[in-house]
Scaffold this motif. Structure first.
Motif, mmCIF file in Angstrom:
data_model
loop_
_atom_site.group_PDB
_atom_site.id
_atom_site.type_symbol
_atom_site.label_atom_id
_atom_site.label_comp_id
_atom_site.label_asym_id
_atom_site.label_seq_id
_atom_site.Cartn_x
_atom_site.Cartn_y
_atom_site.Cartn_z
ATOM 1 N N VAL A 237 0.812 -1.072 -0.132
ATOM 2 C CA VAL A 237 -0.035 0.070 0.050
ATOM 3 C C VAL A 237 0.810 1.309 0.086
ATOM 4 N N GLY A 238 2.195 1.320 0.213
ATOM 5 C CA GLY A 238 3.016 2.429 0.277
ATOM 6 C C GLY A 238 2.521 3.413 1.299
ATOM 7 N N ASP A 239 2.185 4.652 0.827
ATOM 8 C CA ASP A 239 1.867 5.619 1.875
ATOM 9 C C ASP A 239 0.307 5.994 1.339
ATOM 10 N N GLU A 240 -0.359 5.190 0.664
ATOM 11 C CA GLU A 240 -1.850 5.488 0.458
ATOM 12 C C GLU A 240 -2.667 5.378 1.505
ATOM 13 N N ARG A 241 -3.857 5.719 1.434
ATOM 14 C CA ARG A 241 -4.958 5.600 2.640
ATOM 15 C C ARG A 241 -5.523 4.358 2.361
#
Ligand code: XMP
Length: 535
Positions: A237-241
């Motif tokens: 998800v990396g830095d996604e919400r």
């Protein structure tokens, strides 16, 4: 969301073109399922030996199997005879991959036949507990196991001549080749079932196969599972919400706790409270997730809206439909207003659902879970961190993540909640009556230490009245139905033989403590012919 297989109201969320996420990067020991009753059990036993295991269909193309990079392969048993027309077979290439293989029952016979041995109907079937003589105590499978032991058999055919290169390692009076192995090629076979509890040394034998036959280490522990899930979630998800629909049930709770541990405040949980929950449940969700785990939680208090929509509705299916639709509309509103930049949706899909839905077909998994329903323009990518885990493993993960016992060991609860336990009109008064009676049932079940053992136990409010007498007064009140069932998977169930004194305590308390109730009856119907819920 509810743990039960068919959900009318699903956990909030939908996905189109979902990329599913898998938490385990480990090379599995693959169980090829030849239609055995016990394929899942084999995988679970292997996992109990702290080795990751997956179940795949027996006809999976060999290239796909190779792509999974199996660390070992187990061929399960199966209902057919290897001689019957159309019986599933094994490609000889399977035994030449250089991967250790263990054939169990039908799997052993297939291995024998594919490699030039002989399988015959010996005329003596063996079913149940059987005495086994170990012929080769130094063999891989029987290393350090007793020379005589009891094993569990279930077969008509048997291997009579092992293929070239194999030696017989154990026999019984009816099966001269009850076990064989070719240590050179690391191929092993047993006629009996090491995975069942009736084979007391079965787990030891599986360990011998895993640790010595496959050279694996017992590294698949709950700590390592969680560690690798955390890493995978972060990478995915990396830095996604991320959004998670919480219901208070085990699966969505553990999924949320895991994702939260991985990415913290990137996760927002949405708890749509339809007012049809059991006593204290909404407070518990608040308490656990907001106060204890410090999660970003949107608590949508929508009891009034649901009650309004349900007003005058008595048809069970219509109730489900209304609840499902209202639920989705609410989630949609929240998502539009507050979560419009979220890209990912957490879903508490479990491994049995994945197996049941066919391992290749993600679309089917979704419809099975009924997570569809949000409009097409709301596109989420699914994060399913529990896809590889069985229910008991999810519970252990939940404990490890610090979730309270009440959540981790909660009984399954239907998505439409108490609505399917109130026959006829759903009103605030009737909900209060049922909730109070139900709380007593749960409290007494807990006090009797039966909550974990019993699959589901709850109260139902039927749409009838009955005459009673209390303190010289005639009453015309409401009966409460007590339902308690034992089950493994909710597909079938039996009514629980609860102790009489427990039944008495529940009855007394419900009648004394819940105004309007003057009678308690116990439902003694199995499933089939009944269902677990009353609606
Ligand atoms: P039945 O009543 O069909 O229930 O024997 C089997 C299991 O499913 C649960 N159940 C539901 N779960 N939405 C759900 O999420 C529903 O509409 C629903 N209806 C029944 C039930 O509690 C049992 O565990």
């Amino acid at each position: 969301m509810p743990e039960a297989p068919h959900h009318a109201t699903a956990a909030a969320g939908a996905s189109s073109g979902a990329v599913t996420f898998s938490s385990t990067a480990e090379a599995p020991v693959v169980v090829l399922d030849y239609g055995a009753q016990y394929a899942q059990l084999i995988a679970r036993r292997i996992r109990e030996c702290h080795v990751y295991s997956e179940i795949l269909p027996h006809d999976i193309p060999i290239e796909e199997l190779k792509a999974r990079r199996p660390a070992g392969i187990v061929l399960s048993g199966g209902p057919k005879s290897v001689h019957s027309p159309g019986a599933p077979s094994a490609e000889p290439e399977l035994f030449a991959l250089g991967v250790p293989v263990l054939g169990i029952c039908y799997g052993q016979q297939l291995m024998a036949r594919s490699l030039g041995g002989e399988v015959a109907a010996t005329g003596i079937a063996e079913f149940g507990k059987t005495d086994l003589n170990v012929e080769a105590p130094s063999s891989t499978l029987f290393s350090e196991l007793p020379p005589q032991q009891t094993v569990w058999m279930s077969h008509n055919d048997a291997v009579v001549t092992p293929p070239d290169g194999f030696r017989v390692t154990a026999s019984t009076s009816a099966s001269p080749v009850a076990a064989f192995e070719d240590p050179e090629r690391r191929l092993f076979g047993v006629q009996f079932h090491p995975e069942v509890a009736h084979t007391p040394k079965g787990t030891e034998l599986l360990k011998n196969f895993l640790y010595d036959g496959c050279d694996l280490l017992p590294t698949w522990t709950m700590t390592s599972i969680i560690e690798s899930a955390l890493e995978s979630i972060r990478a995915f998800v990396g830095d996604e919400r991320i959004v998670c629909g919480l219901s208070g049930g085990v699966d969505s709770s553990v999924a949320a706790a895991l994702v939260h541990r991985a990415v913290g405040d990137q996760l927002t949980c949405v708890f749509v409270d339809h007012g049809l929950l059991r006593q204290g449940e909404a407070e518990q969700v608040e308490d656990t997730f907001r106060r204890h785990l410090k999660m970003d939680l949107i608590h949508v208090k929508a009891a009034d809206r649901f009650l309004e929509k349900l007003s005058g509705v008595t048809d069970p299916e219509l109730k489900r439909k209304i609840i499902g639709e209202t639920f989705i509309r609410l989630f949609e509103e929240v998502a539009r207003d507050e979560l419009n930049d979220a890209r990912f949706l957490v879903q508490g899909t479990l491994y049995p659902d994945v197996i049941e839905s066919g391992t290749k077909d993600a679309a089917k998994i979704k419809s099975h879970h009924n997570v569809g329903g949000l409009p097409e323009d709301m596109r989420f990518t699914l994060v399913e961190p529990l896809r590889n885990l069985f229910k008991d493993e999810v519970r252990r993960a939940g404990e490890e993540l610090g979730l309270p016992e009440e959540i981790v060991w909660r009984q399954p609860f239907p998505g439409p909640g108490l609505a399917v336990r109130i026959i006829g009109d759903i009103t605030a008064e009737r909900l209060d009556m049922l909730r109070a009676a139900d709380a007593i049932v749960l409290e007494e079940m807990k006090r009797a230490d039966l909550l974990r053992e019993i699959w589901q136990s709850f109260a139902v409010l039927p749409a009838v009245r009955s005459v009673g007498v209390m303190g010289d007064e005639r009453t015309y009140g409401h009966p409460i139905v007590l339902r308690a069932v034992t089950s493994d998977d909710a597909m079938t169930a039996d009514w629980a033989r609860l102790p009489y004194d427990l039944l008495e305590r529940i009855s007394n308390r419900v009648v004394n403590e819940v105004p309007g109730v003057n009678r308690v009856v116990y439902d003694i119907t199995g499933k089939p012919p009944g269902t677990i819920e009353w609606e």
